[in-house]
Design an enzyme around this catalytic site. Structure first.
Site, PDB file in Angstrom:
ATOM      1  N   ARG A 225       0.855  -1.190   0.000  1.00  0.00           N
ATOM      2  CA  ARG A 225       0.000   0.000   0.000  1.00  0.00           C
ATOM      3  C   ARG A 225       0.889   1.238   0.000  1.00  0.00           C
ATOM      4  NH1 ARG A 225      -3.317  -2.734  -1.665  1.00  0.00           N
ATOM      5  NH2 ARG A 225      -5.358  -3.277  -0.821  1.00  0.00           N
ATOM      6  N   HIS A 273      -0.926   0.492  -9.794  1.00  0.00           N
ATOM      7  CA  HIS A 273      -1.623  -0.458  -8.915  1.00  0.00           C
ATOM      8  C   HIS A 273      -2.226  -1.621  -9.724  1.00  0.00           C
ATOM      9  CE1 HIS A 273      -3.837  -0.846  -4.797  1.00  0.00           C
ATOM     10  NE2 HIS A 273      -3.660  -2.045  -5.360  1.00  0.00           N
TER      11      HIS A 273
HETATM   12  P1  NDP Z   1      -1.727 -11.974   4.450  1.00  0.00           P
HETATM   13  O1  NDP Z   1      -2.683 -11.504   5.477  1.00  0.00           O
HETATM   14  O2  NDP Z   1      -1.853 -13.358   3.931  1.00  0.00           O
HETATM   15  O3  NDP Z   1      -0.230 -11.817   5.006  1.00  0.00           O
HETATM   16  C1  NDP Z   1       0.184 -10.728   5.761  1.00  0.00           C
HETATM   17  C2  NDP Z   1       1.579 -10.998   6.272  1.00  0.00           C
HETATM   18  O4  NDP Z   1       2.084  -9.806   6.885  1.00  0.00           O
HETATM   19  C3  NDP Z   1       1.634 -12.109   7.329  1.00  0.00           C
HETATM   20  O5  NDP Z   1       2.774 -12.904   7.121  1.00  0.00           O
HETATM   21  C4  NDP Z   1       1.771 -11.320   8.643  1.00  0.00           C
HETATM   22  O6  NDP Z   1       2.499 -12.001   9.657  1.00  0.00           O
HETATM   23  C5  NDP Z   1       2.581 -10.128   8.171  1.00  0.00           C
HETATM   24  N1  NDP Z   1       2.411  -8.974   9.073  1.00  0.00           N
HETATM   25  C6  NDP Z   1       1.273  -8.301   9.353  1.00  0.00           C
HETATM   26  N2  NDP Z   1       1.526  -7.301  10.228  1.00  0.00           N
HETATM   27  C7  NDP Z   1       2.857  -7.376  10.502  1.00  0.00           C
HETATM   28  C8  NDP Z   1       3.718  -6.632  11.347  1.00  0.00           C
HETATM   29  N3  NDP Z   1       3.267  -5.602  12.084  1.00  0.00           N
HETATM   30  N4  NDP Z   1       5.024  -6.984  11.399  1.00  0.00           N
HETATM   31  C9  NDP Z   1       5.489  -8.027  10.674  1.00  0.00           C
HETATM   32  N5  NDP Z   1       4.718  -8.773   9.843  1.00  0.00           N
HETATM   33  C10 NDP Z   1       3.413  -8.445   9.765  1.00  0.00           C
HETATM   34  O7  NDP Z   1      -1.800 -10.906   3.244  1.00  0.00           O
HETATM   35  P2  NDP Z   1      -1.557 -11.154   1.695  1.00  0.00           P
HETATM   36  O8  NDP Z   1      -0.229 -11.782   1.507  1.00  0.00           O
HETATM   37  O9  NDP Z   1      -2.732 -11.811   1.083  1.00  0.00           O
HETATM   38  O10 NDP Z   1      -1.556  -9.630   1.160  1.00  0.00           O
HETATM   39  C11 NDP Z   1      -0.640  -8.668   1.643  1.00  0.00           C
HETATM   40  C12 NDP Z   1      -1.006  -7.282   1.144  1.00  0.00           C
HETATM   41  O11 NDP Z   1      -0.669  -7.142  -0.230  1.00  0.00           O
HETATM   42  C13 NDP Z   1      -2.490  -6.918   1.184  1.00  0.00           C
HETATM   43  O12 NDP Z   1      -2.877  -6.538   2.481  1.00  0.00           O
HETATM   44  C14 NDP Z   1      -2.565  -5.778   0.205  1.00  0.00           C
HETATM   45  O13 NDP Z   1      -2.365  -4.548   0.864  1.00  0.00           O
HETATM   46  C15 NDP Z   1      -1.402  -6.026  -0.752  1.00  0.00           C
HETATM   47  N6  NDP Z   1      -1.870  -6.343  -2.114  1.00  0.00           N
HETATM   48  C16 NDP Z   1      -1.503  -5.532  -3.156  1.00  0.00           C
HETATM   49  C17 NDP Z   1      -1.893  -5.806  -4.431  1.00  0.00           C
HETATM   50  C18 NDP Z   1      -1.464  -4.978  -5.583  1.00  0.00           C
HETATM   51  O14 NDP Z   1      -1.970  -5.148  -6.699  1.00  0.00           O
HETATM   52  N7  NDP Z   1      -0.523  -4.059  -5.414  1.00  0.00           N
HETATM   53  C19 NDP Z   1      -2.732  -6.969  -4.742  1.00  0.00           C
HETATM   54  C20 NDP Z   1      -3.050  -7.777  -3.591  1.00  0.00           C
HETATM   55  C21 NDP Z   1      -2.632  -7.452  -2.322  1.00  0.00           C
HETATM   56  P3  NDP Z   1       1.950 -13.403  10.293  1.00  0.00           P
HETATM   57  O15 NDP Z   1       2.019 -14.424   9.160  1.00  0.00           O
HETATM   58  O16 NDP Z   1       2.923 -13.719  11.351  1.00  0.00           O
HETATM   59  O17 NDP Z   1       0.550 -13.119  10.736  1.00  0.00           O
HETATM   60  C1  OXD Z   2      -5.676  -6.009  -3.222  1.00  0.00           C
HETATM   61  C2  OXD Z   2      -5.206  -5.037  -4.236  1.00  0.00           C
HETATM   62  O1  OXD Z   2      -5.563  -5.764  -2.022  1.00  0.00           O
HETATM   63  O2  OXD Z   2      -5.495  -5.224  -5.440  1.00  0.00           O
HETATM   64  O3  OXD Z   2      -6.192  -7.070  -3.644  1.00  0.00           O
HETATM   65  O4  OXD Z   2      -4.514  -4.088  -3.887  1.00  0.00           O
END
Ligand code: NDP
Ligand code: OXD
Length: 310
Positions: A225, A273
């Site tokens: 983000r 994006h």
């Molecule tokens: P998940 O919820 O599967 O994974 C999140 C990960 O982040 C987990 O490993 C979690 O740790 C870790 N995490 C969360 N908070 C912290 C913290 N404070 N410190 C350290 N680690 C942390 O999310 P996704 O992988 O599905 O997606 C991640 C992000 O990607 C989405 O939230 C979105 O914002 C972004 N995204 C962007 C897209 C784009 O087109 N640019 C498309 C899709 C998503 P733990 O495993 O230990 O809980």
């Molecule tokens: C998502 C994105 O969060 O597209 O799926 O950013």
């Protein structure tokens, strides 16, 4: 009973078709032409106008149209008691890994440098690099981070991960966990990939103090983000030579303003994006499943914890 499609920036038609493929009896109404608000029992949200959810008093659940839920979590009008789901989809995962792999390879293989040389019609090899000198550090080892780690390691990158909890993934040469291990993770990283959810704890995490802890001549790939990044700190780190380049898909304000300094910066690559866009064909099945679960009062697939923020 009907689903509300409250996603002003998305074309509703492919979603209506994909949902009808799994259940032709579900009615999908498109905001703002939603008719009687008391008919709406389930809502699909993507970058909705704040408080636009208020008229729907019979909602039983909400689903994000993407993996992230920050747009939902940041809206105080979302009723706190409602279950919220997000999209977890192999198509979304594959598409993100393709993007991260492309960006990491382009940065490592100096593609911007060769573009510049081509523009100047100059035949000039740059110093060759070894992949062993470019360890990739992924922040966020969730659905997307884990798959990106597998694909990066398959092409020869050494990959480390940072998350809340430690992971035992074969694709990682080391798993770092929690704030206490962030500095050690950064010191071992040359290409930093941000795949964190946007939460209270992660907002602004990509800042000057974090960049200072990376190896010298490091690169940033931000696909999470825009609000993870302090944009002026990135410009400072690039201009001071601490960072060598950045590959950015997300921005504090989207679309990125035409006069934003990132556009013209020689070390920044911008995409609008598009790293991974939810595909209705693959994602509609879980939405239909969640709609039926919500109507039966059952727990949702891929439910998020609003307190944790992801
Ligand atoms: P998940 O919820 O599967 O994974 C999140 C990960 O982040 C987990 O490993 C979690 O740790 C870790 N995490 C969360 N908070 C912290 C913290 N404070 N410190 C350290 N680690 C942390 O999310 P996704 O992988 O599905 O997606 C991640 C992000 O990607 C989405 O939230 C979105 O914002 C972004 N995204 C962007 C897209 C784009 O087109 N640019 C498309 C899709 C998503 P733990 O495993 O230990 O809980
Ligand atoms: C998502 C994105 O969060 O597209 O799926 O950013």
């Amino acid at each position: 009973m009907a689903i509300l499609f409250l996603c002003p920036s998305k074309d509703p038609i492919p979603w209506q078709h994909a949902i009808a493929r799994y259940d032709p009896n579900i009615e999908v109404r498109v905001w703002p032409e939603y008719g009687d608000p008391s008919d709406i029992t389930f809502a699909l949200l993507w970058n909705h106008p704040r408080a636009s959810i208020k008229p729907f008093q019979n909602l039983m659940a909400i689903s994000s149209l993407g993996a992230g839920i920050d747009h939902i979590n940041n809206d105080p009008a979302i009723p706190k008691h409602l279950p919220i789901a997000r999209i977890v989809d192999p198509g979304l995962v594959q598409s993100m890994s393709e993007y991260v792999l492309m960006a990491a390879l382009q940065l490592f293989r100096q593609s911007k440098g060769y573009e510049r040389l081509q523009q100047q019609t100059e035949w000039q090899p740059l110093s060759p690099r070894q992949i062993a000198d470019f360890p990739v550090g992924i922040m966020g080892m969730g659905q997307l981070g884990h798959d990106a780690a597998k694909k990066l390691s398959a092409v020869g990158f050494s990959v480390i991960g940072w998350s809340q909890s430690r992971k035992d993934y074969p694709a990682l040469s080391h798993s770092f966990a929690g704030e206490a291990e962030l500095a050690a993770f950064l010191a071992a990283t040359r290409i930093l990939v941000c795949l964190l959810p946007l939460t209270r704890k992660t907002r602004g995490i990509l800042n000057a103090s974090l960049f200072d802890k990376l190896q010298h001549d490091s690169y940033l790939i931000n696909v999470a983000r825009g609000a993870h990044l302090v944009e002026s700190d990135l410009l400072g780190a690039l201009n001071a030579g601490q960072l060598k380049g950045a590959y950015l898909d997300v921005f504090e304000e989207e679309p990125l303003r035409s006069d934003h300094p990132f556009w013209q910066h020689p070390s920044i690559t911008i995409t609008p994006h598009i790293a991974s866009i939810t595909n209705p064909q693959t994602a509609a099945k879980q939405i239909v499943e969640n709609y039926h679960r919500a109507m039966r009062g059952e727990s949702l697939l891929h439910r998020v914890d609003l307190e944790k923020g992801y």
